[in-house]
Design a protein around this motif. Structure first.
Motif, PDB file in Angstrom:
ATOM      1  N   THR A 284       0.581  -1.185  -0.152  1.00  0.00           N
ATOM      2  CA  THR A 284       0.135   0.562  -0.321  1.00  0.00           C
ATOM      3  C   THR A 284       0.907   0.992  -0.228  1.00  0.00           C
ATOM      4  O   THR A 284       0.234   2.092  -0.540  1.00  0.00           O
ATOM      5  CB  THR A 284      -0.803  -0.063   1.087  1.00  0.00           C
ATOM      6  OG1 THR A 284      -0.111  -0.180   2.535  1.00  0.00           O
ATOM      7  CG2 THR A 284      -1.862  -1.430   1.376  1.00  0.00           C
ATOM      8  N   LEU A 285       2.586   1.264   0.209  1.00  0.00           N
ATOM      9  CA  LEU A 285       3.137   2.554   0.815  1.00  0.00           C
ATOM     10  C   LEU A 285       3.896   2.739  -0.662  1.00  0.00           C
ATOM     11  O   LEU A 285       4.082   3.669  -1.160  1.00  0.00           O
ATOM     12  CB  LEU A 285       4.307   1.893   0.899  1.00  0.00           C
ATOM     13  CG  LEU A 285       5.144   3.284   1.643  1.00  0.00           C
ATOM     14  CD1 LEU A 285       4.533   4.255   2.431  1.00  0.00           C
ATOM     15  CD2 LEU A 285       6.401   2.474   2.461  1.00  0.00           C
ATOM     16  N   ALA A 286       3.164   1.680  -1.866  1.00  0.00           N
ATOM     17  CA  ALA A 286       3.765   2.133  -3.072  1.00  0.00           C
ATOM     18  C   ALA A 286       3.037   3.947  -3.942  1.00  0.00           C
ATOM     19  O   ALA A 286       4.020   3.593  -4.389  1.00  0.00           O
ATOM     20  CB  ALA A 286       3.429   0.894  -4.027  1.00  0.00           C
ATOM     21  N   ARG A 287       2.319   4.041  -3.614  1.00  0.00           N
ATOM     22  CA  ARG A 287       1.383   4.988  -3.957  1.00  0.00           C
ATOM     23  C   ARG A 287       2.056   6.284  -3.535  1.00  0.00           C
ATOM     24  O   ARG A 287       2.735   7.385  -4.178  1.00  0.00           O
ATOM     25  CB  ARG A 287      -0.378   4.984  -3.916  1.00  0.00           C
ATOM     26  CG  ARG A 287      -0.447   4.539  -4.829  1.00  0.00           C
ATOM     27  CD  ARG A 287      -2.276   4.631  -4.780  1.00  0.00           C
ATOM     28  NE  ARG A 287      -3.056   3.483  -5.795  1.00  0.00           N
ATOM     29  CZ  ARG A 287      -4.548   3.732  -5.845  1.00  0.00           C
ATOM     30  NH1 ARG A 287      -4.708   4.149  -4.960  1.00  0.00           N
ATOM     31  NH2 ARG A 287      -4.878   3.587  -7.094  1.00  0.00           N
ATOM     32  N   PRO A 288       2.141   6.696  -2.304  1.00  0.00           N
ATOM     33  CA  PRO A 288       2.134   7.761  -1.893  1.00  0.00           C
ATOM     34  C   PRO A 288       3.775   7.994  -2.355  1.00  0.00           C
ATOM     35  O   PRO A 288       4.693   9.315  -2.405  1.00  0.00           O
ATOM     36  CB  PRO A 288       2.291   7.522  -0.143  1.00  0.00           C
ATOM     37  CG  PRO A 288       1.823   6.392  -0.281  1.00  0.00           C
ATOM     38  CD  PRO A 288       0.965   6.039  -1.115  1.00  0.00           C
ATOM     39  N   PHE A 289       4.825   6.833  -1.547  1.00  0.00           N
ATOM     40  CA  PHE A 289       5.662   7.061  -2.403  1.00  0.00           C
ATOM     41  C   PHE A 289       6.671   7.106  -3.540  1.00  0.00           C
ATOM     42  O   PHE A 289       7.446   8.008  -3.375  1.00  0.00           O
ATOM     43  CB  PHE A 289       6.874   5.447  -1.958  1.00  0.00           C
ATOM     44  CG  PHE A 289       7.812   5.691  -1.674  1.00  0.00           C
ATOM     45  CD1 PHE A 289       9.128   6.069  -1.376  1.00  0.00           C
ATOM     46  CD2 PHE A 289       8.759   4.400  -2.111  1.00  0.00           C
ATOM     47  CE1 PHE A 289      10.214   6.478  -1.792  1.00  0.00           C
ATOM     48  CE2 PHE A 289      10.297   3.662  -2.365  1.00  0.00           C
ATOM     49  CZ  PHE A 289      11.003   5.133  -2.135  1.00  0.00           C
ATOM     50  N   GLY A 290       5.136   6.331  -4.381  1.00  0.00           N
ATOM     51  CA  GLY A 290       5.854   6.736  -5.909  1.00  0.00           C
ATOM     52  C   GLY A 290       5.881   8.324  -6.531  1.00  0.00           C
ATOM     53  O   GLY A 290       6.313   9.262  -7.132  1.00  0.00           O
ATOM     54  N   LEU A 291       4.812   8.972  -5.187  1.00  0.00           N
ATOM     55  CA  LEU A 291       4.078  10.506  -5.822  1.00  0.00           C
ATOM     56  C   LEU A 291       5.400  10.977  -5.546  1.00  0.00           C
ATOM     57  O   LEU A 291       5.970  12.275  -6.233  1.00  0.00           O
ATOM     58  CB  LEU A 291       3.179  10.480  -5.291  1.00  0.00           C
ATOM     59  CG  LEU A 291       2.359  12.338  -5.449  1.00  0.00           C
ATOM     60  CD1 LEU A 291       2.469  12.537  -6.142  1.00  0.00           C
ATOM     61  CD2 LEU A 291       1.208  12.756  -4.624  1.00  0.00           C
TER      62      LEU A 291
END
Length: 283
Positions: free
Chosen positions: A73-80
């Motif tokens: 789930t961390l991938a989205r904010p981390f990628g942004l």
């Protein structure tokens, strides 16, 4: 008889596409930074520090690949955050102190920006990725079956995605303060030795910011509303310390190059906190 490889669940095409895109972006980051270094009119200590920090982001994209492949789930904010700060990190290196940027650097920056935009678009607009990025990190579990290391849902209620975004954005404060502080060490010499205590204070403030953010975000994800106000206060203090020091020790050029990424991270933190508050209004 089918082998284990044949029975392995095939990842969605969007996941495979994003993985390839992230690998390309990581490689493009390295290439663009090397182009900037080769064509830079001044290859001094400040450029070396900023280039090294920008190159570390290629490792960030490789780490993001791991999160995406595992469905974290961390991938989205981390990628942004990684995409936005990468664009700023490269942009501040392309523009020279005088004159116009070299054409190879501009072309490389345009390509890298397009790749970062594509990464964010896939992360937030693909329904297949939204269904894939639902897993949590594994942790040590002690139960009746013994001790094991496996994925388990967190005990606390699942955090709002905007809270995760605010957390990741706030965690960039410390490195965004430490990089210009390190650059400033190259400026403290000769008649500017009196500024050494300010540089040391800058380093200390950058380290303290990481602990303050860690404390606030830990309670923020647990639904403590005071933690959001605390994170706002920490953000304002970070800006109040970093921006004047950038202007004093690094000049207007340093204020733009090193202050703008921090202001962007702070703005994203404020925006994420506001969106999270709207999604979970106070009772």
């Amino acid at each position: 008889m089918r082998t284990a490889a044949e029975t392995e669940v095939r990842r969605p095409s969007a996941v495979r596409a994003l993985t390839a895109l992230l690998a390309t972006t990581a490689a493009a980051t390295v290439v663009v930074e090397l182009l900037n270094w080769v064509y830079a009119p001044e290859q001094g200590f400040a450029l070396a520090v900023r280039t090294g920090w920008a190159l570390l982001r290629s490792l960030g994209f490789l780490l993001l690949i791991g999160h995406v492949r595992r469905g974290r789930t961390l991938a989205r904010p981390f990628g942004l955050i990684l995409a936005v700060t990468t664009v700023f990190a490269v942009a501040r290196l392309i523009v020279p102190r005088q004159g116009v940027p070299p054409l190879p650097g501009l072309l490389g920056f345009a390509v890298l920006t397009a790749l970062c935009v594509a990464v964010v678009w896939l992360l937030y607009r693909s329904s297949a990725l939204a269904a894939h990025l639902v897993r949590h990190r594994p942790r040590l579990v002690i139960d009746a079956r013994g001790i094991s290391w496996r994925e388990t849902p967190p005990r606390r209620p699942e955090a709002n995605a905007w809270l995760l975004t605010a957390r990741v954005a706030a965690f960039t404060y410390s490195p965004l303060m430490l990089v210009p502080a390190l650059v400033a060490t190259g400026e403290v010499r000769g008649d500017r030795l009196a500024a050494l205590p300010a540089v040391l204070f800058w380093f200390g403030a950058g380290i303290a910011a990481s602990y303050a953010v860690l404390l606030c975000t830990a309670f923020l994800l647990r639904g403590r509303r005071w933690a959001a106000r605390g994170l706002v206060v920490v953000t304002l203090l970070v800006l109040a310390v970093d921006l004047p020091l950038c202007w004093w020790l690094l000049g207007l050029d340093g204020l733009v190059r090193d202050g703008a990424p921090l202001v962007t991270a702070a703005a994203l933190t404020f925006y994420a906190l506001r969106r999270a508050a709207r999604a979970n209004p106070a009772p």
